[in-house]
Design a protein around this motif. Structure first.
Motif, PDB file in Angstrom:
ATOM      1  N   TRP A  59       9.999   9.506   5.519  1.00 43.65           N
ATOM      2  CA  TRP A  59       9.108   8.535   5.137  1.00 43.65           C
ATOM      3  C   TRP A  59       8.852   8.492   3.550  1.00 43.65           C
ATOM      4  O   TRP A  59       8.138   7.596   3.199  1.00 43.65           O
TER       5      TRP A  59
ATOM      6  N   SER B  58       8.725   5.136   1.472  1.00 43.96           N
ATOM      7  CA  SER B  58       7.494   4.927   0.966  1.00 43.96           C
ATOM      8  C   SER B  58       7.854   4.456  -0.817  1.00 43.96           C
ATOM      9  O   SER B  58       7.162   3.583  -1.393  1.00 43.96           O
TER      10      SER B  58
ATOM     11  N   ASN C  76       7.205   1.109  -2.459  1.00 40.08           N
ATOM     12  CA  ASN C  76       6.149   0.873  -3.551  1.00 40.08           C
ATOM     13  C   ASN C  76       6.905   0.263  -4.721  1.00 40.08           C
ATOM     14  O   ASN C  76       6.017  -0.625  -5.314  1.00 40.08           O
TER      15      ASN C  76
ATOM     16  N   TRP D  25      -0.135   1.006   4.754  1.00 40.17           N
ATOM     17  CA  TRP D  25       0.005   1.642   3.548  1.00 40.17           C
ATOM     18  C   TRP D  25      -1.162   2.163   2.867  1.00 40.17           C
ATOM     19  O   TRP D  25      -2.091   1.582   2.792  1.00 40.17           O
TER      20      TRP D  25
ATOM     21  N   SER E  58       1.813   5.822  -0.061  1.00 38.90           N
ATOM     22  CA  SER E  58       2.603   6.327   0.804  1.00 38.90           C
ATOM     23  C   SER E  58       2.297   5.634   2.343  1.00 38.90           C
ATOM     24  O   SER E  58       1.269   4.952   2.429  1.00 38.90           O
ATOM     25  N   PHE E  59       3.363   5.700   3.294  1.00 40.43           N
ATOM     26  CA  PHE E  59       2.940   5.143   4.677  1.00 40.43           C
ATOM     27  C   PHE E  59       2.264   6.223   5.599  1.00 40.43           C
ATOM     28  O   PHE E  59       2.499   7.453   5.427  1.00 40.43           O
TER      29      PHE E  59
END
Length: 593
Positions: free
Chosen positions: A87, A91, A95, A200, A206-207
């Motif tokens: 992840w 992310s 981004n 988000w 980050s997720f």
């Protein structure tokens, strides 16, 4: 180890028919296991849509970011989803594609264990049709779909990413989705769905995966069993995962029965619109005599004349074979009060079984005025001995429902270590008089919901045999029985009167099988629901099960009385777990012998 998300790849029918577990794609080694998105994204076709929605640029960013998805652990099919994939890398990509816009797509996870005999071609084509239907009808709002190859235990993980939860819900009524869902029961040993919302977080870029629905965890089964060892139990020669002989039933269940003990599989998730005990029980009553593909069978009936000149019937499925030729284990099913071999849950459980119909039930003629109660195990004992005599080379196991479960429990406790059964399983057992007393406190609601059907069934049997019942020396008041509205009244007028009890409550105390649990020396698995309105949880003697290495109790959060319906299309949940349990003590053992 890395697993790569691949789009626009189709497996061939030959690959699927040959049982191929993964696809070989250009750029990957042939031994690579892959996360596969096998269905191509096509431009949305003109036509009717189920919602007016157009994918946004944000949807495309999510789709592009998830193409970098890789697993970071070997057990990702069953492990925590948030800890199984890269992840942080996703992310960073997300981004890079955008600045600070927050988005809330929905992610549905489908964890499953596929059957060894699953028809992979039919499953794939149904899956393909459901995907294409969902993508077209939601105008491309199904952002990403992929599934994994199978591990050594046939576990699989599939994931759908939707623009929103509302869109995901909207496809449930689509024809291809329903068709794919209908294959689930025949394709998987077990499956469950987890749902997450992907959010988000602008503060740390980050997720965050937030579980939407943790209901599956709440529906996990609770096992109550004794940890102590017993050398007599060890004589059954059941081996655990370490190669040691199991010395109690708890070890057997933990080793050989994942549907009852594995945290990822041991859950009874009710049908969404049957989530309460009353609803589960009412549905069970409503479907009792209806025929479904799960229960459509034809019996081979055998009649037995008992020592009191009464008649009982055994309904066999499939048809009986000559005794010397029958070596496959036989399952004896014992219906509850007012029940018979024609009830849906009994027919559904039938494989090779003998279903005992009590005197006057299941269209069995009443030829004796003797009426047996829940405390009388003589008839069941005669059935067992009859089968043993007819089929001396077979192993016997037994499954009792409700009042039939009480009779089974008493029978095992009375015989102790002389029981001829290899294993037993009572379902929704009326084990104590306190269960009936607690249920009696609910009779206002019972009278309106369940009692009419049960009382009517007893009355029909009494009416058909009124002359014979009146001829008894007991002095039954048939007219009074026909005026009753509650089971407690019928029990007082029939069973209590016949057996010399003051009233039904004295009869319930005498019929209790609680005191027999401690003497059971046959592997014994009881299954009850916490929301059972007929056998209330507070009346179950939990301590008894933790003091005998031969006995175990599995408690489900939902299930009602003899319901246990699970799945979008209701199907009885306990069929596979009980089959798995009997397989350990009878069917596998029989094959080895």
């Amino acid at each position: 180890m890395s697993y790569v998300l691949i789009s626009d790849t189709y497996p061939t029918r030959d690959q699927l028919a040959s049982g191929a577990n993964h696809l070989v794609v250009d750029g990957l080694a042939s031994s690579a296991s892959t996360l596969v998105c096998p269905f191509q994204h096509h431009a949305s076709k003109p036509g009717k849509k189920i919602l007016k929605y157009s994918p946004t640029k944000e949807d495309e960013r999510i789709r592009q970011s998830l193409k970098l998805l890789k697993t970071v652990r070997d057990d990702f099919r069953t492990a925590d989803y948030a800890q199984s994939f890269n992840w942080s890398e996703i992310s960073q990509e997300y981004n890079r594609l955008q600045n600070s816009h927050a988005h809330l797509p929905s992610r549905d996870l489908f964890r499953s264990r596929r059957r060894a005999d699953c028809n992979n071609v039919d499953l794939f084509m149904a899956d393909k049709n459901a995907y294409e239907e969902a993508y077209q009808m939601t105008n491309g709002s199904l952002l990403v779909y992929w599934y994994t190859d199978l591990d050594a235990d046939n576990n699989c993980l599939a994931t759908c990413v939707w623009s929103s939860r509302d869109i995901a819900r909207s496809v449930n009524s689509l024809p291809a989705h329903k068709e794919a869902a209908s294959l689930a029961a025949g394709s998987y040993v077990h499956y469950h769905i987890d749902r997450y919302r992907i959010q988000w977080r602008t503060e740390d870029k980050s997720f965050d995966l937030t579980p939407i629905f943790k209901y599956v965890k709440l529906c996990r089964l609770k096992l109550i069993a004794d940890d102590h060892s017993d050398e007599k139990f060890a004589q059954r020669a059941v081996i655990d995962s370490r190669g040691n002989t199991c010395k109690n039933i708890k070890t057997v269940l933990e080793t050989h029965c994942p549907l009852l003990t594995d945290p990822t599989a041991a859950s009874m998730v009710p049908t969404p619109y049957l989530c309460g005990g009353m609803l589960q029980t009412a549905y069970c009553v409503n479907i009792a005599l209806k025929s479904t593909p799960q229960s459509e069978i034809t019996y081979d009936r055998e009649s037995m004349i008992m020592s009191d000149k009464g008649t009982m019937s055994l309904d066999w499925y499939p048809e009986r074979r000559p005794g010397a030729q029958c070596t496959r284990p036989i399952v004896i099913l014992i219906p509850g009060v007012g029940g018979s071999s024609y009830e849906h849950h009994v027919r559904s459980m039938a494989k090779l079984l003998a279903t005992g119909n009590k005197k006057g039930s299941g269209r069995t003629p009443l030829t004796s005025s003797k009426i047996n109660g829940a405390h009388d195990t003589d008839d069941f004992g005669d059935i067992v001995q009859h089968i043993i005599k007819s089929y001396p080379n077979t192993l016997l196991v037994a499954l009792g429902f409700s009042l039939g479960a009480n009779i089974l429990t008493r029978y095992l406790g009375e015989l102790k270590d002389k029981s001829p059964l290899a294993a037993a399983s009572p379902c929704a057992a009326l084990l104590t008089w306190r269960c009936r007393a607690l249920a009696g406190c609910q009779e206002l609601s019972e009278r309106q919901r369940f009692q009419p059907n049960l009382v009517a069934s007893i009355k029909r049997s009494v009416e058909r045999n009124a002359d014979l019942i009146r001829s008894s020396d007991v002095g039954y008041d048939v007219d009074a029985v026909m005026q009753t509205k509650r089971m407690s009244e019928i029990d007082s007028l029939l069973i209590a009167k016949k057996c010399g009890f003051k009233n039904c409550w004295d009869y319930y105390r005498a019929a209790s099988s609680t005191q027999y649990i401690q003497y059971i020396r046959t592997p014994y698995l009881a299954i009850n629901a916490l929301d059972d309105p007929v056998t209330p949880y507070r009346g179950i003697p939990l301590d008894m099960f933790s003091q005998n290495p031969f006995t175990a109790l599995v408690l489900a959060r939902h299930g009602g009385h003899l319901g246990f319906f699970s799945g979008i299309t209701p199907k009885i949940w306990y069929l596979e777990p009980i089959k798995e349990y009997f397989d350990v003590f009878a069917f596998k053992r029989n094959r080895l012998n």
